[in-house]
Write a protein that holds these residues in place. Structure first.
Motif, mmCIF file in Angstrom:
data_model
loop_
_atom_site.group_PDB
_atom_site.id
_atom_site.type_symbol
_atom_site.label_atom_id
_atom_site.label_comp_id
_atom_site.label_asym_id
_atom_site.label_seq_id
_atom_site.Cartn_x
_atom_site.Cartn_y
_atom_site.Cartn_z
ATOM 1 N N CYS A 185 0.741 -1.701 -0.127
ATOM 2 C CA CYS A 185 0.150 0.254 -0.255
ATOM 3 C C CYS A 185 0.212 1.481 0.080
ATOM 4 O O CYS A 185 0.502 2.401 -0.185
ATOM 5 C CB CYS A 185 -0.836 -0.136 0.911
ATOM 6 S SG CYS A 185 -2.182 -1.134 1.110
ATOM 7 N N LEU A 186 2.324 1.216 0.110
ATOM 8 C CA LEU A 186 2.447 1.924 -0.188
ATOM 9 C C LEU A 186 3.785 2.250 -1.349
ATOM 10 O O LEU A 186 4.304 1.560 -2.106
ATOM 11 C CB LEU A 186 4.297 1.520 1.432
ATOM 12 C CG LEU A 186 3.877 1.406 2.320
ATOM 13 C CD1 LEU A 186 5.245 1.585 3.123
ATOM 14 C CD2 LEU A 186 2.626 2.386 3.049
ATOM 15 N N SER A 187 3.697 3.819 -1.323
ATOM 16 C CA SER A 187 4.376 4.249 -2.932
ATOM 17 C C SER A 187 5.986 4.137 -2.871
ATOM 18 O O SER A 187 6.308 3.501 -1.172
ATOM 19 C CB SER A 187 3.954 5.757 -2.983
ATOM 20 O OG SER A 187 4.837 7.108 -2.440
ATOM 21 N N LYS A 188 6.731 3.931 -3.721
ATOM 22 C CA LYS A 188 8.067 4.300 -3.524
ATOM 23 C C LYS A 188 9.273 5.070 -2.715
ATOM 24 O O LYS A 188 9.895 4.391 -1.863
ATOM 25 C CB LYS A 188 8.681 3.861 -4.769
ATOM 26 C CG LYS A 188 10.213 4.126 -5.132
ATOM 27 C CD LYS A 188 11.495 4.205 -6.143
ATOM 28 C CE LYS A 188 12.466 3.676 -6.308
ATOM 29 N NZ LYS A 188 13.059 3.856 -7.233
ATOM 30 N N SER A 189 7.945 6.219 -2.682
ATOM 31 C CA SER A 189 9.190 7.897 -1.873
ATOM 32 C C SER A 189 8.730 6.438 -0.523
ATOM 33 O O SER A 189 8.968 7.016 0.635
ATOM 34 C CB SER A 189 8.294 8.612 -2.618
ATOM 35 O OG SER A 189 6.997 8.592 -1.985
ATOM 36 N N GLU A 190 6.853 6.565 -0.180
ATOM 37 C CA GLU A 190 7.124 6.375 1.372
ATOM 38 C C GLU A 190 7.924 5.226 1.790
ATOM 39 O O GLU A 190 7.960 4.633 2.329
ATOM 40 C CB GLU A 190 5.183 6.192 1.142
ATOM 41 C CG GLU A 190 4.292 7.057 1.441
ATOM 42 C CD GLU A 190 2.868 6.338 0.932
ATOM 43 O OE1 GLU A 190 2.010 7.401 1.099
ATOM 44 O OE2 GLU A 190 2.875 5.406 0.680
ATOM 45 N N LEU A 191 7.732 4.322 0.850
ATOM 46 C CA LEU A 191 8.068 2.688 1.275
ATOM 47 C C LEU A 191 10.237 3.383 1.532
ATOM 48 O O LEU A 191 10.876 2.569 2.567
ATOM 49 C CB LEU A 191 8.540 1.963 -0.115
ATOM 50 C CG LEU A 191 8.659 -0.098 0.650
ATOM 51 C CD1 LEU A 191 8.193 0.146 1.653
ATOM 52 C CD2 LEU A 191 8.974 -0.396 -0.484
ATOM 53 N N GLU A 192 10.480 3.617 0.786
ATOM 54 C CA GLU A 192 12.051 4.662 0.680
ATOM 55 C C GLU A 192 11.994 5.090 2.398
ATOM 56 O O GLU A 192 12.743 4.849 3.353
ATOM 57 C CB GLU A 192 12.665 5.256 -0.121
ATOM 58 C CG GLU A 192 13.027 5.097 -1.484
ATOM 59 C CD GLU A 192 13.011 5.868 -2.467
ATOM 60 O OE1 GLU A 192 13.962 5.871 -2.997
ATOM 61 O OE2 GLU A 192 12.614 7.090 -2.405
ATOM 62 N N ASN A 193 10.832 5.828 2.863
ATOM 63 C CA ASN A 193 11.308 6.530 3.690
ATOM 64 C C ASN A 193 11.086 5.611 5.005
ATOM 65 O O ASN A 193 11.577 5.749 6.169
ATOM 66 C CB ASN A 193 9.827 7.569 4.359
ATOM 67 C CG ASN A 193 9.528 8.190 5.507
ATOM 68 O OD1 ASN A 193 10.487 8.793 6.121
ATOM 69 N ND2 ASN A 193 8.818 7.567 6.233
ATOM 70 N N PHE A 194 10.319 4.107 4.767
ATOM 71 C CA PHE A 194 10.147 3.416 6.102
ATOM 72 C C PHE A 194 10.959 2.705 5.792
ATOM 73 O O PHE A 194 11.290 2.690 7.253
ATOM 74 C CB PHE A 194 9.157 2.145 5.308
ATOM 75 C CG PHE A 194 8.427 1.263 6.253
ATOM 76 C CD1 PHE A 194 7.933 1.705 7.419
ATOM 77 C CD2 PHE A 194 9.526 0.144 5.625
ATOM 78 C CE1 PHE A 194 7.954 0.384 8.163
ATOM 79 C CE2 PHE A 194 9.987 -1.093 6.678
ATOM 80 C CZ PHE A 194 8.702 -1.305 7.182
ATOM 81 N N PHE A 195 12.115 2.579 5.220
ATOM 82 C CA PHE A 195 13.217 2.000 5.551
ATOM 83 C C PHE A 195 14.115 2.836 6.332
ATOM 84 O O PHE A 195 14.834 2.160 6.581
ATOM 85 C CB PHE A 195 14.450 1.407 3.871
ATOM 86 C CG PHE A 195 12.685 -0.344 3.443
ATOM 87 C CD1 PHE A 195 12.663 -1.109 4.936
ATOM 88 C CD2 PHE A 195 12.819 0.037 2.166
ATOM 89 C CE1 PHE A 195 12.589 -2.482 4.138
ATOM 90 C CE2 PHE A 195 11.641 -1.182 2.242
ATOM 91 C CZ PHE A 195 11.539 -2.715 2.920
#
Length: 255
Positions: free
Chosen positions: A114-124
């Motif tokens: 459910c996370l976009s690439k930018s959101e996933l980058e921030n997650f990691f």
């Protein structure tokens, strides 16, 4: 995350958790995950849904905090067990638990899709702050190349959808919810996480065992499902098949 999954909460156990396919896929996840829990005590689960995994962790005597963005999902989970269920958004999870440390963060069945690439980058980039030394991420993610889905759309002559997972995003229909979904192959996750995490293992989940949306088709074909499950056992260590399965499990360790 934009999707709340409140509508999905009503039927989630009926359409996935309690189905033969749902049970098979969860068993595959648990079998591999159990190999990596020897030094784990304190677990944080994100997108916990109706609490099935949290209840399993509790039965294994782990301390579990389970979260979901959907208040309705949490409501159903609380009705099942007296555990630490909380409403929380993945995108702010590091801030929500900034004063705590966990040995493992767990996400099952596509929550991170459910996370976009930018959101996933921030997650990691931020999630390591709430992990203990050598803390782990155990993530079950939907890849781009799932063969079951390609075959499904081929049989239905929906040719424009055969490669839909290669698009930047797709609107998926989940029990009444329209969910913007992003698909990531294992190497995508490895590259996004490599600054803060090293890869421990990648394993296919549902290469032969079919996706849950085919549950009605296989409802009266339990013998076929058992046969497919036996085939799955034969390839469960074939990491190269992960990007072709319904999901895959990737375990990452904090550097």
């Amino acid at each position: 995350m934009d999707a709340s999954f409140d509508k999905a909460a009503v039927n989630y156990d009926e359409t996935f958790t309690n189905t033969e396919i749902g049970k098979m896929q969860r068993t595959l996840v648990y079998a591999e995950l159990s190999k990596h829990l020897t030094s784990v005590q304190n677990i944080l689960e994100i997108n916990c849904g109706t609490g099935g995994d949290a209840i399993w962790f509790a039965k294994q005597n782990f301390k579990i905090t389970a979260t979901d963005i959907s208040a309705k999902m949490i409501e159903v989970a609380k009705s099942k067990a007296n555990l630490n269920f909380q409403t929380a958004d993945i995108n702010s999870i590091a801030t929500t638990f900034e004063n705590e440390k966990f040995d493992l963060l767990f996400s099952n069945f596509g929550g991170l899709n459910c996370l976009s690439k930018s959101e996933l980058e921030n997650f990691f980039a931020t999630i390591d702050s709430i992990l203990s030394e050598k803390g782990q991420l155990a993530l079950v993610i939907m890849p781009k190349n799932t063969l079951w889905e390609r075959f499904y759309f081929l049989v239905k002559a929906q040719f424009k959808n055969i490669s839909r997972r290669k698009r930047e995003s797709v609107i998926a229909h989940v029990d009444g919810e329209n969910v913007t979904t992003y698909y990531y192959n294992p190497k995508d996750i490895v590259n996004l996480a490599k600054a803060n995490f090293e890869t421990v293992v990648v394993k296919p989940i549902g290469f032969f065992v079919p996706p849950s949306y085919l549950g009605e088709f296989f409802k009266n074909k339990k013998g076929v499902l058992r046969f497919l499950n036996r085939l799955e056992q034969g390839i469960k260590n074939a990491s190269s098949l992960s990007k072709y399965a319904d999901h895959y499990l990737i375990i990452l360790r904090k550097r």
